[in-house]
Design a protein around this motif. Structure first.
Motif, PDB file in Angstrom:
ATOM      1  N   ASP A 224      37.135  51.084  32.191  1.00  0.00           N
ATOM      2  CA  ASP A 224      37.217  50.913  30.736  1.00  0.00           C
ATOM      3  C   ASP A 224      37.381  49.441  30.354  1.00  0.00           C
ATOM      4  N   ALA A 225      38.253  48.731  31.066  1.00  0.00           N
ATOM      5  CA  ALA A 225      38.495  47.319  30.750  1.00  0.00           C
ATOM      6  C   ALA A 225      37.242  46.469  30.954  1.00  0.00           C
ATOM      7  N   LEU A 226      36.479  46.759  32.008  1.00  0.00           N
ATOM      8  CA  LEU A 226      35.286  45.962  32.303  1.00  0.00           C
ATOM      9  C   LEU A 226      34.090  46.335  31.438  1.00  0.00           C
ATOM     10  N   ASN A 227      34.137  47.494  30.819  1.00  0.00           N
ATOM     11  CA  ASN A 227      33.035  47.917  29.955  1.00  0.00           C
ATOM     12  C   ASN A 227      33.321  47.681  28.481  1.00  0.00           C
ATOM     13  N   ASP A 228      34.527  47.260  28.152  1.00  0.00           N
ATOM     14  CA  ASP A 228      34.893  46.869  26.790  1.00  0.00           C
ATOM     15  C   ASP A 228      35.688  45.584  26.914  1.00  0.00           C
ATOM     16  N   LEU A 229      34.990  44.473  26.829  1.00  0.00           N
ATOM     17  CA  LEU A 229      35.628  43.169  27.050  1.00  0.00           C
ATOM     18  C   LEU A 229      36.253  42.589  25.785  1.00  0.00           C
ATOM     19  N   SER A 230      36.484  43.415  24.776  1.00  0.00           N
ATOM     20  CA  SER A 230      37.067  42.903  23.530  1.00  0.00           C
ATOM     21  C   SER A 230      38.439  42.270  23.769  1.00  0.00           C
ATOM     22  N   TRP A 231      39.144  42.683  24.800  1.00  0.00           N
ATOM     23  CA  TRP A 231      40.452  42.120  25.125  1.00  0.00           C
ATOM     24  C   TRP A 231      40.358  40.665  25.566  1.00  0.00           C
ATOM     25  N   LEU A 232      39.160  40.237  25.983  1.00  0.00           N
ATOM     26  CA  LEU A 232      38.978  38.850  26.419  1.00  0.00           C
ATOM     27  C   LEU A 232      38.774  37.891  25.262  1.00  0.00           C
ATOM     28  N   ASP A 233      38.213  38.399  24.182  1.00  0.00           N
ATOM     29  CA  ASP A 233      37.883  37.568  23.026  1.00  0.00           C
ATOM     30  C   ASP A 233      36.959  36.412  23.411  1.00  0.00           C
ATOM     31  N   ARG A 234      36.042  36.690  24.321  1.00  0.00           N
ATOM     32  CA  ARG A 234      35.040  35.732  24.777  1.00  0.00           C
ATOM     33  C   ARG A 234      33.694  36.446  24.848  1.00  0.00           C
ATOM     34  N   PRO A 235      32.595  35.735  24.619  1.00  0.00           N
ATOM     35  CA  PRO A 235      31.287  36.397  24.626  1.00  0.00           C
ATOM     36  C   PRO A 235      30.721  36.640  26.027  1.00  0.00           C
ATOM     37  N   ALA A 236      31.301  36.028  27.042  1.00  0.00           N
ATOM     38  CA  ALA A 236      30.751  36.165  28.395  1.00  0.00           C
ATOM     39  C   ALA A 236      31.893  36.123  29.404  1.00  0.00           C
ATOM     40  N   CYS A 237      31.718  36.896  30.468  1.00  0.00           N
ATOM     41  CA  CYS A 237      32.743  36.961  31.512  1.00  0.00           C
ATOM     42  C   CYS A 237      32.077  36.886  32.874  1.00  0.00           C
ATOM     43  N   LEU A 238      32.572  35.987  33.691  1.00  0.00           N
ATOM     44  CA  LEU A 238      32.155  35.901  35.087  1.00  0.00           C
ATOM     45  C   LEU A 238      33.354  36.278  35.936  1.00  0.00           C
ATOM     46  N   LEU A 239      33.199  37.338  36.698  1.00  0.00           N
ATOM     47  CA  LEU A 239      34.232  37.804  37.601  1.00  0.00           C
ATOM     48  C   LEU A 239      33.908  37.264  38.985  1.00  0.00           C
ATOM     49  N   VAL A 240      34.814  36.491  39.572  1.00  0.00           N
ATOM     50  CA  VAL A 240      34.619  35.926  40.901  1.00  0.00           C
ATOM     51  C   VAL A 240      35.689  36.483  41.822  1.00  0.00           C
ATOM     52  N   VAL A 241      35.249  37.144  42.882  1.00  0.00           N
ATOM     53  CA  VAL A 241      36.184  37.659  43.880  1.00  0.00           C
ATOM     54  C   VAL A 241      36.003  36.814  45.133  1.00  0.00           C
ATOM     55  N   HIS A 242      36.999  35.983  45.429  1.00  0.00           N
ATOM     56  CA  HIS A 242      36.988  35.154  46.633  1.00  0.00           C
ATOM     57  C   HIS A 242      37.405  36.006  47.828  1.00  0.00           C
ATOM     58  N   ARG A 243      36.829  35.676  48.990  1.00  0.00           N
ATOM     59  CA  ARG A 243      37.123  36.422  50.219  1.00  0.00           C
ATOM     60  C   ARG A 243      36.961  37.929  49.986  1.00  0.00           C
ATOM     61  N   ALA A 244      35.868  38.257  49.354  1.00  0.00           N
ATOM     62  CA  ALA A 244      35.595  39.646  48.986  1.00  0.00           C
ATOM     63  C   ALA A 244      35.499  40.553  50.202  1.00  0.00           C
ATOM     64  N   ASP A 245      35.150  39.993  51.336  1.00  0.00           N
ATOM     65  CA  ASP A 245      35.064  40.798  52.554  1.00  0.00           C
ATOM     66  C   ASP A 245      36.450  41.238  53.045  1.00  0.00           C
ATOM     67  N   ARG A 246      37.499  40.648  52.499  1.00  0.00           N
ATOM     68  CA  ARG A 246      38.872  41.038  52.867  1.00  0.00           C
ATOM     69  C   ARG A 246      39.497  41.954  51.815  1.00  0.00           C
ATOM     70  N   LEU A 247      38.799  42.146  50.733  1.00  0.00           N
ATOM     71  CA  LEU A 247      39.271  42.966  49.632  1.00  0.00           C
ATOM     72  C   LEU A 247      39.455  44.415  50.075  1.00  0.00           C
ATOM     73  N   LEU A 248      40.611  44.974  49.805  1.00  0.00           N
ATOM     74  CA  LEU A 248      40.929  46.364  50.140  1.00  0.00           C
ATOM     75  C   LEU A 248      40.628  46.693  51.605  1.00  0.00           C
ATOM     76  N   ARG A 249      40.902  45.745  52.481  1.00  0.00           N
ATOM     77  CA  ARG A 249      40.598  45.916  53.905  1.00  0.00           C
ATOM     78  C   ARG A 249      41.371  47.066  54.543  1.00  0.00           C
ATOM     79  N   ASP A 250      42.528  47.427  53.964  1.00  0.00           N
ATOM     80  CA  ASP A 250      43.304  48.544  54.494  1.00  0.00           C
ATOM     81  C   ASP A 250      42.870  49.887  53.916  1.00  0.00           C
ATOM     82  N   SER A 251      41.938  49.849  52.977  1.00  0.00           N
ATOM     83  CA  SER A 251      41.497  51.070  52.289  1.00  0.00           C
ATOM     84  C   SER A 251      39.989  51.027  52.067  1.00  0.00           C
TER      85      SER A 251
END
Length: 139
Positions: free
Chosen positions: A72-99
């Motif tokens: 819901d948050a990523l599909n309605d970005l009104s909470w950002l009050d910005r016209p564009a959002c770039l989401l950057v996940v660093h070390r994404a290969d380690r993200l949720l590595r235990d799950s």
């Protein structure tokens, strides 16, 4: 961006040395946009991911720390009050590595949001960059 096009899932995987150029290009195209970053190594499991995302991305107070709330948050970005959002996940290969199963859910949520914004051009834009640690690309 930086010679990289989003995959069929709407997500762009980059090596660390590609990030600088990708950020510069995105910022040139979206000067009023915002860049939200997250460190994958700080989000080894689901609970840690939601804690890190809520803090690092300054998610709204109604964010319920579950996949539906993230969607819901990523599909309605009104909470950002910005016209564009770039989401950057660093070390994404380690993200949720235990799950690993939760990692697949997250990648689906990010892909769905990226495709939704790409398929419905309007006043806003949403892009996801997943930056590996340089050892593996695409997870």
């Amino acid at each position: 961006m930086a010679g990289e096009e989003p995959g069929a899932d709407g997500l762009t995987w980059l090596e660390p040395d590609q990030l600088g150029e990708a950020l510069a290009l995105w910022r040139a195209e979206h000067p009023e946009g915002t860049v939200l970053e997250l460190r994958g190594e700080r989000a080894a499991d689901r609970s840690a991911f939601f804690d890190e995302a809520a803090t690092a991305w300054s998610l709204p107070s109604w964010f319920g720390r579950n996949w539906d709330a993230l969607y819901d948050a990523l599909n309605d970005l009104s909470w950002l009050d910005r016209p564009a959002c770039l989401l950057v996940v660093h070390r994404a290969d380690r993200l949720l590595r235990d799950s690993p199963e939760q990692r697949e859910v997250l990648l689906r949520v990010l892909a769905d949001a990226s495709r939704r914004w790409a398929d419905n051009p309007g006043p806003g834009t949403f892009t996801t960059l997943l930056v590996t640690d340089g050892d593996t690309a695409g997870g």
